[in-house]
Design an enzyme around this catalytic site. Structure first.
Site, PDB file in Angstrom:
ATOM      1  N   LYS A  87       0.864  -1.187   0.000  1.00 32.64           N
ATOM      2  CA  LYS A  87       0.000   0.000   0.000  1.00 32.64           C
ATOM      3  C   LYS A  87       0.901   1.238   0.000  1.00 32.64           C
ATOM      4  O   LYS A  87       1.741   1.412   0.890  1.00 32.64           O
ATOM      5  CB  LYS A  87      -0.885  -0.038   1.247  1.00 32.64           C
ATOM      6  CG  LYS A  87      -2.194   0.694   1.115  1.00 32.64           C
ATOM      7  CD  LYS A  87      -3.069   0.351   2.320  1.00 32.64           C
ATOM      8  CE  LYS A  87      -4.319   1.173   2.360  1.00 32.64           C
ATOM      9  NZ  LYS A  87      -5.042   0.957   3.624  1.00 32.64           N
TER      10      LYS A  87
HETATM   11  O1  G3P Z   1      -7.723   1.941   5.393  1.00 33.72           O
HETATM   12  C1  G3P Z   1      -7.933   3.247   5.002  1.00 33.72           C
HETATM   13  C2  G3P Z   1      -9.307   3.812   5.251  1.00 33.72           C
HETATM   14  O2  G3P Z   1     -10.265   2.823   5.140  1.00 33.72           O
HETATM   15  C3  G3P Z   1      -9.409   4.662   6.469  1.00 33.72           C
HETATM   16  O3  G3P Z   1     -10.723   4.815   6.947  1.00 33.72           O
HETATM   17  O4  G3P Z   1     -12.343   5.502   8.693  1.00 33.72           O
HETATM   18  O5  G3P Z   1      -9.905   6.110   8.938  1.00 33.72           O
HETATM   19  O6  G3P Z   1     -11.332   7.230   7.237  1.00 33.72           O
HETATM   20  P1  G3P Z   1     -11.086   5.973   7.999  1.00 33.72           P
END
Ligand code: G3P
Length: 217
Positions: A87
């Site tokens: 990633k």
């Molecule tokens: O893995 C990356 C992404 O899904 C992050 O989500 O909830 O931290 O905006 P969030």
């Protein structure tokens, strides 16, 4: 649409796997920190455990931000297990590194995508996945799922093989919209996946069926 779980929590990964619908896992440094995993060895061992638990693509994020560092780190991550997808953040050196990984047979997931332009660059560089963050777009006052629709259209018109991996999912409706709009993958917290199960009429209907079943016992 494939279902990935967006967590580094092993119990939640197992629960999603036991449901029988899990196709992969995504993690990020924040999710690793949330589980209290510290140090490169512990982090790499944790990725190995996840790979042994789930037979699918497992995204492992680099923390370097320069080309040479991203490449070195990505090579180490990719060596952990064949299912690791490196990633890489959507930055200039990240795009260069994605192209290098593509040319060297290492699959990538370009993360922190907030616009169609960013996704096009990542696809051109050969990313296996792009991760648009729809919940964070909603938080900033825009409609995150509109980006999914735009990417689905562009990737079809252009014939890109890169998969749209909708991330930053906050609720069950996000998952439904992603399915409707043509995301290839959705990565979601366990809570939002389980919320798909719920409907009050299902609960009421089942209670009635079970009550009536007593009359036939
Ligand atoms: O893995 C990356 C992404 O899904 C992050 O989500 O909830 O931290 O905006 P969030």
């Amino acid at each position: 649409m494939k279902f990935f779980i967006d967590t580094a929590n092993l119990a939640q990964i197992k629960e999603a796997k036991d449901l029988g619908i899990l196709d992969g896992v995504t993690t990020n440094p924040s999710l690793m920190a949330k589980e209290g995993i510290k140090g490169q060895e512990a982090i790499y061992n944790h990725y190995k455990t996840i790979c042994e638990l789930v037979d699918g693509d497992i995204s492992a994020e680099v923390i370097s931000t320069d080309f040479a560092g991203i490449v070195e780190e990505g090579k180490k991550l990719a060596a952990i297990h064949p299912n690791i997808v490196v990633k890489v953040p959507m930055i200039k050196d990240g795009v260069k590194a994605i192209k290098w990984f593509t040319d060297n047979g290492i699959r990538t997931n370009c993360t922190l995508i907030f616009s169609a332009g960013q996704a096009i660059l990542a696809a051109k560089a050969g990313a296996a996945y792009v991760s648009p963050f729809i919940g964070r777009i909603d938080d900033s006052g825009w409609e995150g799922t509109e980006l999914i629709a735009q990417l689905a259209h562009i990737f079809t018109v252009q014939g890109y093989e890169t998969e749209i991996l909708a991330a930053s999912i906050r609720n069950a409706n996000h998952i439904i919209k992603c399915a409707e709009l043509g995301a290839d993958v959705v990565t979601s917290p366990l809570e939002s996946i389980l919320a798909l199960l719920k409907h009050p009429l299902t609960d009421l209907g089942l209670a009635k069926f079970l009550e009536d079943a007593k009359k036939t016992a």
